[in-house]
Design a protein around this motif. Structure first.
Motif, PDB file in Angstrom:
ATOM      1  N   ALA A   1       0.867  -1.176   0.000  1.00 15.40           N
ATOM      2  CA  ALA A   1       0.000   0.000   0.000  1.00 15.40           C
ATOM      3  C   ALA A   1       0.904   1.226   0.000  1.00 15.40           C
ATOM      4  CB  ALA A   1      -0.896   0.016   1.236  1.00 15.40           C
ATOM      5  N   VAL A   2       0.590   2.208  -0.814  1.00 17.89           N
ATOM      6  CA  VAL A   2       1.426   3.400  -0.931  1.00 17.89           C
ATOM      7  C   VAL A   2       1.340   4.238   0.338  1.00 17.89           C
ATOM      8  CG1 VAL A   2       1.834   5.530  -2.223  1.00 17.89           C
ATOM      9  CG2 VAL A   2       1.140   3.460  -3.430  1.00 17.89           C
ATOM     10  N   ILE A   3       2.492   4.639   0.849  1.00 22.85           N
ATOM     11  CA  ILE A   3       2.571   5.573   1.981  1.00 22.85           C
ATOM     12  C   ILE A   3       2.883   6.962   1.452  1.00 22.85           C
ATOM     13  CG2 ILE A   3       3.808   6.193   4.082  1.00 22.85           C
ATOM     14  CD1 ILE A   3       4.380   3.191   4.478  1.00 22.85           C
ATOM     15  N   SER A   4       3.943   7.062   0.623  1.00 26.77           N
ATOM     16  CA  SER A   4       4.307   8.380   0.111  1.00 26.77           C
ATOM     17  C   SER A   4       5.122   8.276  -1.165  1.00 26.77           C
ATOM     18  CB  SER A   4       5.095   9.184   1.157  1.00 26.77           C
ATOM     19  OG  SER A   4       6.377   8.610   1.357  1.00 26.77           O
ATOM     20  N   VAL A   5       5.029   9.356  -1.946  1.00 30.24           N
ATOM     21  CA  VAL A   5       5.831   9.525  -3.158  1.00 30.24           C
ATOM     22  C   VAL A   5       6.331  10.971  -3.113  1.00 30.24           C
ATOM     23  CG1 VAL A   5       5.821   9.640  -5.668  1.00 30.24           C
ATOM     24  CG2 VAL A   5       4.492   7.866  -4.501  1.00 30.24           C
ATOM     25  N   VAL A   6       7.661  11.131  -3.085  1.00 30.75           N
ATOM     26  CA  VAL A   6       8.249  12.457  -2.955  1.00 30.75           C
ATOM     27  C   VAL A   6       9.301  12.650  -4.054  1.00 30.75           C
ATOM     28  CG1 VAL A   6       9.552  14.008  -1.445  1.00 30.75           C
ATOM     29  CG2 VAL A   6       7.893  12.422  -0.456  1.00 30.75           C
ATOM     30  N   GLU A   7       9.202  13.766  -4.741  1.00 27.24           N
ATOM     31  CA  GLU A   7      10.189  14.080  -5.768  1.00 27.24           C
ATOM     32  C   GLU A   7      11.483  14.529  -5.109  1.00 27.24           C
ATOM     33  OE1 GLU A   7      10.465  16.427 -10.019  1.00 27.24           O
ATOM     34  OE2 GLU A   7       8.961  17.058  -8.570  1.00 27.24           O
ATOM     35  N   SER A   8      12.607  14.074  -5.674  1.00 22.90           N
ATOM     36  CA  SER A   8      13.924  14.491  -5.199  1.00 22.90           C
ATOM     37  C   SER A   8      14.766  14.831  -6.425  1.00 22.90           C
ATOM     38  CB  SER A   8      14.567  13.378  -4.374  1.00 22.90           C
ATOM     39  OG  SER A   8      14.857  12.263  -5.185  1.00 22.90           O
ATOM     40  N   PRO A   9      15.894  15.509  -6.244  1.00 22.32           N
ATOM     41  CA  PRO A   9      16.711  15.882  -7.411  1.00 22.32           C
ATOM     42  C   PRO A   9      17.054  14.715  -8.339  1.00 22.32           C
ATOM     43  CG  PRO A   9      17.463  17.091  -5.502  1.00 22.32           C
ATOM     44  CD  PRO A   9      16.424  16.095  -5.006  1.00 22.32           C
ATOM     45  N   PRO A  10      17.425  13.539  -7.802  1.00 23.81           N
ATOM     46  CA  PRO A  10      17.748  12.454  -8.735  1.00 23.81           C
ATOM     47  C   PRO A  10      16.533  11.671  -9.250  1.00 23.81           C
ATOM     48  CG  PRO A  10      18.262  11.769  -6.520  1.00 23.81           C
ATOM     49  CD  PRO A  10      17.818  13.207  -6.441  1.00 23.81           C
ATOM     50  N   GLY A  11      15.357  11.879  -8.700  1.00 25.13           N
ATOM     51  CA  GLY A  11      14.190  11.114  -9.157  1.00 25.13           C
ATOM     52  C   GLY A  11      13.057  11.138  -8.157  1.00 25.13           C
ATOM     53  N   TRP A  12      12.591   9.939  -7.752  1.00 23.74           N
ATOM     54  CA  TRP A  12      11.441   9.810  -6.862  1.00 23.74           C
ATOM     55  C   TRP A  12      11.771   8.894  -5.696  1.00 23.74           C
ATOM     56  CZ3 TRP A  12       7.490  12.935  -7.852  1.00 23.74           C
ATOM     57  CH2 TRP A  12       7.411  13.473  -9.135  1.00 23.74           C
ATOM     58  N   ASN A  13      11.415   9.320  -4.474  1.00 21.32           N
ATOM     59  CA  ASN A  13      11.544   8.492  -3.281  1.00 21.32           C
ATOM     60  C   ASN A  13      10.153   7.955  -2.974  1.00 21.32           C
ATOM     61  OD1 ASN A  13      14.290   9.092  -2.919  1.00 21.32           O
ATOM     62  ND2 ASN A  13      13.760  11.017  -1.948  1.00 21.32           N
ATOM     63  N   ILE A  14      10.042   6.640  -2.916  1.00 17.95           N
ATOM     64  CA  ILE A  14       8.756   5.989  -2.742  1.00 17.95           C
ATOM     65  C   ILE A  14       8.793   5.126  -1.491  1.00 17.95           C
ATOM     66  CG2 ILE A  14       7.136   4.343  -3.784  1.00 17.95           C
ATOM     67  CD1 ILE A  14       8.293   5.311  -6.546  1.00 17.95           C
ATOM     68  N   GLN A  15       7.710   5.199  -0.702  1.00 16.16           N
ATOM     69  CA  GLN A  15       7.566   4.353   0.472  1.00 16.16           C
ATOM     70  C   GLN A  15       6.240   3.620   0.367  1.00 16.16           C
ATOM     71  OE1 GLN A  15       8.003   6.149   4.305  1.00 16.16           O
ATOM     72  NE2 GLN A  15       9.664   7.471   3.661  1.00 16.16           N
ATOM     73  N   VAL A  16       6.286   2.304   0.601  1.00 16.87           N
ATOM     74  CA  VAL A  16       5.075   1.494   0.603  1.00 16.87           C
ATOM     75  C   VAL A  16       5.061   0.632   1.857  1.00 16.87           C
ATOM     76  CG1 VAL A  16       4.843   1.429  -1.920  1.00 16.87           C
ATOM     77  CG2 VAL A  16       6.134  -0.355  -0.771  1.00 16.87           C
ATOM     78  N   ARG A  17       3.853   0.297   2.298  1.00 15.79           N
ATOM     79  CA  ARG A  17       3.705  -0.611   3.428  1.00 15.79           C
ATOM     80  C   ARG A  17       3.548  -2.013   2.865  1.00 15.79           C
ATOM     81  NH1 ARG A  17       3.370   0.701   8.116  1.00 15.79           N
ATOM     82  NH2 ARG A  17       2.413   2.726   7.787  1.00 15.79           N
ATOM     83  N   ALA A  18       4.341  -2.935   3.406  1.00 17.82           N
ATOM     84  CA  ALA A  18       4.284  -4.320   2.968  1.00 17.82           C
ATOM     85  C   ALA A  18       3.134  -5.023   3.682  1.00 17.82           C
ATOM     86  CB  ALA A  18       5.610  -5.018   3.262  1.00 17.82           C
ATOM     87  N   GLY A  19       2.705  -6.151   3.131  1.00 13.46           N
ATOM     88  CA  GLY A  19       1.607  -6.908   3.706  1.00 13.46           C
ATOM     89  C   GLY A  19       1.821  -7.283   5.155  1.00 13.46           C
ATOM     90  N   ALA A  20       3.057  -7.519   5.560  1.00 12.85           N
ATOM     91  CA  ALA A  20       3.362  -7.901   6.933  1.00 12.85           C
ATOM     92  C   ALA A  20       3.493  -6.690   7.853  1.00 12.85           C
ATOM     93  CB  ALA A  20       4.643  -8.719   6.967  1.00 12.85           C
ATOM     94  N   GLY A  21       3.257  -5.488   7.328  1.00 11.87           N
ATOM     95  CA  GLY A  21       3.308  -4.287   8.153  1.00 11.87           C
ATOM     96  C   GLY A  21       4.614  -3.536   8.098  1.00 11.87           C
ATOM     97  N   GLY A  22       5.632  -4.103   7.470  1.00 11.94           N
ATOM     98  CA  GLY A  22       6.899  -3.399   7.353  1.00 11.94           C
ATOM     99  C   GLY A  22       6.823  -2.312   6.290  1.00 11.94           C
ATOM    100  N   VAL A  23       7.799  -1.420   6.321  1.00 19.96           N
ATOM    101  CA  VAL A  23       7.851  -0.334   5.344  1.00 19.96           C
ATOM    102  C   VAL A  23       8.996  -0.598   4.374  1.00 19.96           C
ATOM    103  CG1 VAL A  23       8.235   2.142   5.027  1.00 19.96           C
ATOM    104  CG2 VAL A  23       6.872   1.330   6.953  1.00 19.96           C
ATOM    105  N   VAL A  24       8.700  -0.460   3.100  1.00 21.87           N
ATOM    106  CA  VAL A  24       9.702  -0.627   2.047  1.00 21.87           C
ATOM    107  C   VAL A  24       9.945   0.745   1.432  1.00 21.87           C
ATOM    108  CG1 VAL A  24      10.187  -1.696  -0.190  1.00 21.87           C
ATOM    109  CG2 VAL A  24       8.921  -2.977   1.560  1.00 21.87           C
ATOM    110  N   ARG A  25      11.228   1.140   1.381  1.00 19.65           N
ATOM    111  CA  ARG A  25      11.613   2.429   0.796  1.00 19.65           C
ATOM    112  C   ARG A  25      12.532   2.178  -0.388  1.00 19.65           C
ATOM    113  NH1 ARG A  25      11.915   2.839   6.343  1.00 19.65           N
ATOM    114  NH2 ARG A  25      10.666   4.514   7.251  1.00 19.65           N
ATOM    115  N   PHE A  26      12.292   2.911  -1.463  1.00 19.29           N
ATOM    116  CA  PHE A  26      13.192   2.806  -2.607  1.00 19.29           C
ATOM    117  C   PHE A  26      13.113   4.074  -3.435  1.00 19.29           C
ATOM    118  CE2 PHE A  26       9.168   0.898  -3.875  1.00 19.29           C
ATOM    119  CZ  PHE A  26       8.919   1.431  -5.134  1.00 19.29           C
TER     120      PHE A  26
END
Length: 69
Positions: free
Chosen positions: A22-47
């Protein structure tokens, strides 16, 4: 693309492939996009992904999400 469009793209990928995120956030940064999603087990995945072309972003986001399965 703007943050709203990239957010919608991430959500579309998640729904289309039935991914357990599930999407938590999408933020623009100078090199591209920082994306955070919540995983099914409740953890947070950032890339980060580079680019601004929809097709290239879609491929990069899909690859990052699938790598977290």
């Amino acid at each position: 693309m703007n943050a709203t469009e990239v957010d919608a793209l991430v959500r579309d990928i998640i729904v289309h492939f039935g991914l357990p995120f599930a999407v938590i956030s999408v933020v623009e940064s100078p090199p591209g996009w920082n994306i955070q999603v919540r995983a099914g087990a409740g953890g947070v995945v950032r890339f980060s992904v580079r680019g601004n072309r929809p097709v290239a972003l879609r491929i990069a986001i899909q690859e990052k999400l699938e790598a977290e399965l």
